[in-house]
Design an enzyme around this catalytic site. Structure first.
Site: not given
Length: 447
Positions: A101, A244, A246, A248
């Site tokens: 992340s 960010d 990833d 999400d």
């Protein structure tokens, strides 16, 4: 059952250090394949972000899943929510994301999704861990040669996800006339995010969209907003969006370069839904949510509850109340009428739709909520974070701060579920007192 390796967002750590090793990933893949395979799993879809270590971990997971007799579909670099979505649309039986992340490139992680695109239950993770412990001690049991899993690559995954995201934006609206700076964090959405906003008519200036394997989240993205704020002002854009690594979580910047966080996003979405008569119940925030959000929603007679920090706990509360809007001030936004997990692009599109409906620029649209001063200090720790939180010095510091704040603020300490950190949060009407109390507690934690 207590979980040893799974945190609030899968298994995570520094690459090359247990548990983020190829050997561990292979055995984790095997254990997951055995547990999920017990329910008839035939194929697991794997996606990843842009970290160089993703290649190693992807291969190791693929080997472990194959050894368990599970087929693998490789989607390549894609946002976490894209993997959740594609797991469902491809009728795969589970999904895996290789990502840490918002963490630096030298960290990585592995998290799983069910066939409906939701995260695994605590029970499922505990069952995987039980088999994983066996594998770590005694090795794995291989399926017979004719039953080993096979792997294939999915070539059109990005295009499918782009179309899905666009489908969540109202057909009656267009982004034409809006200049938007999109910070891709050199991460998983570096291609798909600019494409979505461009194809909906926006003038897009993409920044930090050239990943090299080690620049993911490096002074950019949802946790480092200075470069986005500067770009918005320099480009005279209407607003900026920061994802960010990833994709999400989402953070916004208005045309003045002022940050708009997850709490304000929740307020804008909930107030618009209330106005449109489409709000289903109330809103779920977390223990970290600014008191200003709670007060603003109360003024609109919108119910609000707090969950433990972590989008899995926000999701639990949403399902318990049968609500659809929830999230964290860090930018994890859950919109269960649109997606099954946090999705930065989809959340951004809903904010843009609400803003266009209001006829106001973002700087004005957010003004219905007034945030109280809040200070968050992340203290990196070694050893047992729980023991530090229970130490006399830390307890005394918290007690002293709560006495000083009385009814004008609150204190929250918690250990991070994804990093070796203790998060010290203080909220108060008096900004200077808020800062002093947070620094006092942080000093006690460091000591």
């Amino acid at each position: 059952m207590k979980r040893q390796y799974f945190g609030t967002d899968g298994v995570r750590g520094k690459v090359g250090t247990f548990p983020m090793t190829a050997d561990f990933a292979m055995k984790l893949g095997w254990a997951a394949g055995k547990v999920l395979g017990a329910a008839g799993t035939k194929e697991v879809l794997i996606g990843k972000d842009t970290r160089a270590s993703g290649y190693m971990l992807e291969s190791a997971l693929e080997a472990g899943l194959s050894a368990a007799g599970v087929n693998i579909a490789l989607a390549g670099p894609l946002p976490t929510p894209a993997v959740a979505y594609l797991t469902s649309t491809f009728r795969a039986d589970a999904g895996v994301v290789i990502s840490a992340s918002h963490n630096p490139y030298y960290d990585n992680g592995i998290k799983f999704f069910s066939n409906s695109g939701t995260k695994l239950t605590d029970q499922q993770e505990a069952e995987i861990e039980a088999l994983l412990e066996h594998a770590l001690q005694y090795g794995i049991d291989y399926a017979s040669s004719e039953k080993l899993g096979k792997a294939r690559r999915i070539d059109d995954a990005p295009g499918r996800y782009i179309e899905f995201c666009k489908g969540t934006f109202p057909n009656s609206l267009s982004l034409a006339g809006l200049k938007i700076v999109v910070d891709c964090a050199n991460g998983a959405a570096y291609k798909v995010a600019p494409a979505v906003f461009r194809e909906l008519g926006g003038e897009v200036v993409a920044i930090h969209d050239k990943p090299d394997g080690i620049n993911i989240n490096a002074h950019c993205g949802a946790t480092h907003l200075d470069s986005l704020a500067a770009a918005v002002v320099a480009q005279q854009a209407h607003l900026g969006l920061a994802l960010d690594g990833d994709a999400d979580r989402i953070m916004l910047v208005d045309h003045n370069g002022v940050v708009v966080d997850g709490d304000e996003i929740l307020y804008m979405l909930a107030s618009t839904a209330k106005q449109n008569g489409t709000l289903q119940g109330g809103v779920v925030g977390t223990q970290m949510a600014n008191l200003g959000l709670e007060l603003a929603l109360k003024a609109l007679e919108i119910p609000f509850v707090r969950a433990k920090v972590g989008d899995r706990y926000v999701l639990e509360q949403l399902k318990a109340h049968n609500w659809v809007i929830g999230g964290e001030n860090s930018g994890h936004i859950l919109l269960l009428d649109k997606v099954s997990t946090g999705d930065a692009i989809v959340a951004a599109l809903q904010v843009l739709a609400a803003m266009l409906q209001s006829g106001k620029p973002l700087a004005e649209f957010k003004l219905g909520m007034q945030k109280l001063p809040q200070v968050l200090i992340n203290v990196r720790v070694e050893g047992d974070a729980a023991a530090i939180l229970q130490s006399d010095a830390v307890k005394q510091a918290v007690s002293a701060a709560e006495h000083q704040l009385a009814d004008s603020g609150r204190v929250l300490l918690r250990k991070s579920g994804t990093e070796p950190l203790i998060r010290v949060m203080v909220e108060a009407v008096d900004a200077e007192l808020c800062r002093k109390m947070a620094e006092m507690i942080a000093y006690a934690v460091k000591s």
